[in-house]
Write a protein that holds these residues in place. Structure first.
Motif, PDB file in Angstrom:
ATOM      1  N   LEU A 269      29.517 -13.937  43.251  1.00 59.73           N
ATOM      2  CA  LEU A 269      30.350 -12.464  42.999  1.00 59.73           C
ATOM      3  C   LEU A 269      29.949 -12.156  41.400  1.00 59.73           C
ATOM      4  O   LEU A 269      30.224 -10.814  41.216  1.00 59.73           O
ATOM      5  CB  LEU A 269      31.844 -13.245  42.748  1.00 59.73           C
ATOM      6  N   SER A 270      29.376 -12.658  40.570  1.00 61.68           N
ATOM      7  CA  SER A 270      29.199 -12.193  39.173  1.00 61.68           C
ATOM      8  C   SER A 270      27.708 -12.035  38.915  1.00 61.68           C
ATOM      9  O   SER A 270      27.094 -11.090  38.288  1.00 61.68           O
ATOM     10  CB  SER A 270      29.757 -12.873  38.127  1.00 61.68           C
ATOM     11  N   MET A 271      26.812 -12.982  39.571  1.00 61.21           N
ATOM     12  CA  MET A 271      25.400 -12.766  39.555  1.00 61.21           C
ATOM     13  C   MET A 271      24.632 -12.940  40.843  1.00 61.21           C
ATOM     14  O   MET A 271      24.152 -13.982  41.320  1.00 61.21           O
ATOM     15  CB  MET A 271      24.896 -13.720  38.661  1.00 61.21           C
ATOM     16  N   PRO A 272      24.604 -11.816  41.636  1.00 63.81           N
ATOM     17  CA  PRO A 272      24.053 -12.074  43.093  1.00 63.81           C
ATOM     18  C   PRO A 272      22.770 -12.524  43.046  1.00 63.81           C
ATOM     19  O   PRO A 272      21.713 -12.211  42.319  1.00 63.81           O
ATOM     20  CB  PRO A 272      24.089 -10.376  43.529  1.00 63.81           C
TER      21      PRO A 272
ATOM     22  N   VAL B 147      37.940 -11.617  29.132  1.00 65.69           N
ATOM     23  CA  VAL B 147      37.458 -12.213  30.360  1.00 65.69           C
ATOM     24  C   VAL B 147      37.325 -13.665  30.148  1.00 65.69           C
ATOM     25  O   VAL B 147      37.257 -13.889  29.020  1.00 65.69           O
ATOM     26  CB  VAL B 147      35.698 -11.578  30.179  1.00 65.69           C
ATOM     27  N   PRO B 148      37.590 -14.203  31.094  1.00 68.01           N
ATOM     28  CA  PRO B 148      37.736 -15.763  31.162  1.00 68.01           C
ATOM     29  C   PRO B 148      36.594 -16.484  30.390  1.00 68.01           C
ATOM     30  O   PRO B 148      35.412 -15.829  30.643  1.00 68.01           O
ATOM     31  CB  PRO B 148      37.556 -16.367  32.627  1.00 68.01           C
TER      32      PRO B 148
ATOM     33  N   HIS C 191      24.136  -9.778  29.017  1.00 66.75           N
ATOM     34  CA  HIS C 191      24.774  -9.385  30.025  1.00 66.75           C
ATOM     35  C   HIS C 191      23.828 -10.030  31.378  1.00 66.75           C
ATOM     36  O   HIS C 191      23.431  -9.588  32.508  1.00 66.75           O
ATOM     37  CB  HIS C 191      24.664  -8.028  30.373  1.00 66.75           C
ATOM     38  N   GLU C 192      23.383 -11.304  30.947  1.00 64.41           N
ATOM     39  CA  GLU C 192      22.914 -12.185  32.115  1.00 64.41           C
ATOM     40  C   GLU C 192      22.761 -13.707  31.743  1.00 64.41           C
ATOM     41  O   GLU C 192      23.517 -13.946  30.609  1.00 64.41           O
ATOM     42  CB  GLU C 192      21.339 -11.813  32.475  1.00 64.41           C
TER      43      GLU C 192
ATOM     44  N   LEU D 260      31.239  -7.075  36.126  1.00 61.30           N
ATOM     45  CA  LEU D 260      31.141  -7.971  35.149  1.00 61.30           C
ATOM     46  C   LEU D 260      30.842  -7.223  33.713  1.00 61.30           C
ATOM     47  O   LEU D 260      31.685  -7.298  32.551  1.00 61.30           O
ATOM     48  CB  LEU D 260      30.722  -9.042  35.274  1.00 61.30           C
ATOM     49  N   ARG D 261      30.028  -6.556  33.637  1.00 61.05           N
ATOM     50  CA  ARG D 261      29.398  -5.744  32.360  1.00 61.05           C
ATOM     51  C   ARG D 261      30.634  -4.893  32.009  1.00 61.05           C
ATOM     52  O   ARG D 261      30.733  -4.730  30.660  1.00 61.05           O
ATOM     53  CB  ARG D 261      28.033  -5.073  32.723  1.00 61.05           C
ATOM     54  N   GLY D 262      31.249  -4.069  32.916  1.00 56.28           N
ATOM     55  CA  GLY D 262      32.302  -3.217  32.561  1.00 56.28           C
ATOM     56  C   GLY D 262      33.512  -3.993  31.982  1.00 56.28           C
ATOM     57  O   GLY D 262      34.169  -3.531  30.706  1.00 56.28           O
ATOM     58  N   GLU D 263      33.853  -5.296  32.447  1.00 56.65           N
ATOM     59  CA  GLU D 263      35.113  -6.116  32.021  1.00 56.65           C
ATOM     60  C   GLU D 263      34.698  -6.623  30.812  1.00 56.65           C
ATOM     61  O   GLU D 263      35.498  -6.585  29.639  1.00 56.65           O
ATOM     62  CB  GLU D 263      35.153  -7.043  32.805  1.00 56.65           C
ATOM     63  N   LEU D 264      33.359  -6.808  30.290  1.00 59.44           N
ATOM     64  CA  LEU D 264      32.946  -7.470  29.051  1.00 59.44           C
ATOM     65  C   LEU D 264      33.254  -6.471  28.135  1.00 59.44           C
ATOM     66  O   LEU D 264      33.512  -6.547  26.821  1.00 59.44           O
ATOM     67  CB  LEU D 264      31.665  -8.015  28.900  1.00 59.44           C
ATOM     68  N   ALA D 265      32.580  -5.012  28.552  1.00 58.98           N
ATOM     69  CA  ALA D 265      32.752  -4.030  27.365  1.00 58.98           C
ATOM     70  C   ALA D 265      33.955  -3.858  27.286  1.00 58.98           C
ATOM     71  O   ALA D 265      34.510  -3.513  26.104  1.00 58.98           O
ATOM     72  CB  ALA D 265      31.869  -2.816  28.244  1.00 58.98           C
ATOM     73  N   ALA D 266      34.885  -3.668  28.245  1.00 59.77           N
ATOM     74  CA  ALA D 266      36.495  -3.451  27.915  1.00 59.77           C
ATOM     75  C   ALA D 266      37.087  -4.472  27.086  1.00 59.77           C
ATOM     76  O   ALA D 266      37.840  -4.062  26.067  1.00 59.77           O
ATOM     77  CB  ALA D 266      37.075  -3.379  29.161  1.00 59.77           C
TER      78      ALA D 266
END
Length: 410
Positions: A223-226, A264-265, A279-280, A250-256
């Motif tokens: 879901l986060s790393m296809p 983010v958990p 971001h990986e 996920l990148r957007g959630e981390l930036a927010a």
């Protein structure tokens, strides 16, 4: 011997195929005890095997006791602060000096329970009663045996045959890739022990390829790393590196979160990472079986100890920074992340055990590999090289797949 050499030659021939023609190794390479014995000598004991992290050995007398390849080992920090890998075999009558000791703990001296020979933490013999009538007996001649060891970026490694080149040389490029995490300063926050009914290569192949995210981890990691977005660096003689980019979501959630939004958990982010690193998941296996993973907020390390053709033991660990451990929400994060890790670890245990069962079947076939399984092909090439007494050559090309490959093709 003819059957064993046939397996060896098959492994070498399989590894010589180009990636677009790659197939799996012969099932016997995972099930035959004679072949495992060959790998033990040519691949495993000739390389560097990781046993511990310095955070497990903080003070003088801190130790880990473990067995590997029929060798009772003791990883211990001595009174001078040096970390050693000693044999637990008493120099008197070959007794295991710690037969019932916990797997980890702290001691002041090392005392054999059989005849009470006493050793210092550096392995030197300190005392042995009733030896005054043994001619020319000198305590200095009877220490515990030691194994060649090195501490690399906070990890304690052992080399059984004493011939491997220093880790500083072998893993120089590896060290540069992981330098921002300062992993020697991290501490183990989560560890889980697993008794694994499968071959050690099944474990490292599963670790390094992310094609199986599409299946085994479809409801977790994918879901986060296809899986289809993953790619590998070109061949290196001493390690493999793969990239598992995060989704845009996920990148957007981390930036927010970094801008003050909802957290983010996970743990406090590791500072100083590049955009790609932050971001990986960065996947590594240092040959032969040092499993290491970097993320934006932690490092994972798996201690893999091969036991037999169809068995290995595993310690899965999570390391975080001291700053992350000091955060107000650390305990809550620890609880949730432990459950998350256990969930995908269990997914891997199920498929790995299933693969080993399948490899023992008379109906097992030599499957074709996807380009997403390039790390499996690289593992094959390392195995084949070591079975011929050499290391793979360094590739002088761009990656086959991934953003760098696309850029090189433009």
């Amino acid at each position: 011997m003819a059957a064993l050499d046939a397996i060896r030659q098959d492994v070498i021939a399989t590894a010589a195929r180009p990636l677009d023609q790659a197939i799996t190794l012969p099932p016997a390479a995972y099930t035959d005890e004679a072949h495992f014995a060959l790998e033990r000598e040519a691949v495993l004991k000739s390389g560097w095997l990781c046993l511990a992290h310095v955070s497990q050995l903080k003070t003088a007398g801190s130790y880990l006791a473990l067995d590997l390849f029929d060798e009772p080992l003791l990883v211990v920090r001595d009174k001078a602060g040096e970390i050693r890998v000693l044999s637990r075999v008493c120099a008197h009558r070959a007794m295991d000096i710690m037969p019932d000791a916990p797997a980890s703990g702290k001691v002041g001296l090392l005392v054999c329970p059989y005849h009470r020979w006493v050793y210092n933490l550096d392995g030197s013999l300190r005392g042995c009663s009733q030896m005054q009538h043994a001619a020319s007996f000198d305590k200095r001649d009877w220490p515990l045996a030691s194994f060649r060891s090195e501490v690399w970026h906070g990890f304690v490694f052992v080399n059984f045959d004493g011939q491997a080149e220093p880790l500083e040389q072998q893993y120089a490029d590896f060290a540069r890739a992981i330098a921002p995490w300062q992993v020697a300063e991290m501490e183990i926050a989560i560890d889980m022990a697993w008794d694994c009914p499968f071959n050690w290569k099944v474990m490292i192949e599963n670790w390094m390829e992310s094609y199986h995210h599409i299946g085994a981890h479809s409801k977790t990691l994918n879901l986060s790393m296809p899986g289809e977005a993953t790619w590998s660096e070109p061949e290196h003689p001493h390690f493999i590196q793969a990239h598992l980019p995060y989704t845009d979501k996920l990148r957007g959630e981390l930036a927010a979160a970094a801008a003050g939004g909802d957290k983010v958990p996970g743990f406090a982010p590791v500072p100083g990472l590049s955009d790609e690193q932050a971001h990986e998941w960065g996947l590594f296996v240092g040959h032969p079986c040092f499993m290491f993973l970097t993320t934006h907020d932690r490092v994972l390390w798996y201690r893999l100890l091969p036991v037999a053709a169809d068995r290995c033991t595993l310690l899965t660990t999570t390391l975080v920074s001291k700053a992350a451990m000091a955060a107000a929400d650390f305990e809550a994060s620890l609880t949730s992340e432990t459950e998350m890790l256990r969930a995908f670890h269990c997914e891997d245990m199920v498929v790995n055990a299933g693969v080993q069962r399948g490899l023992k079947s008379a109906k097992a076939v030599r499957g074709r590999l996807s380009h997403l399984e390039e790390p499996v092909w690289l593992i094959q090439r390392h195995l084949a090289a070591r079975l011929q007494g050499r290391h793979p050559a360094r590739a002088s090309r761009a990656p086959y797949f991934g953003p760098r490959a696309a850029k090189a093709a433009e």
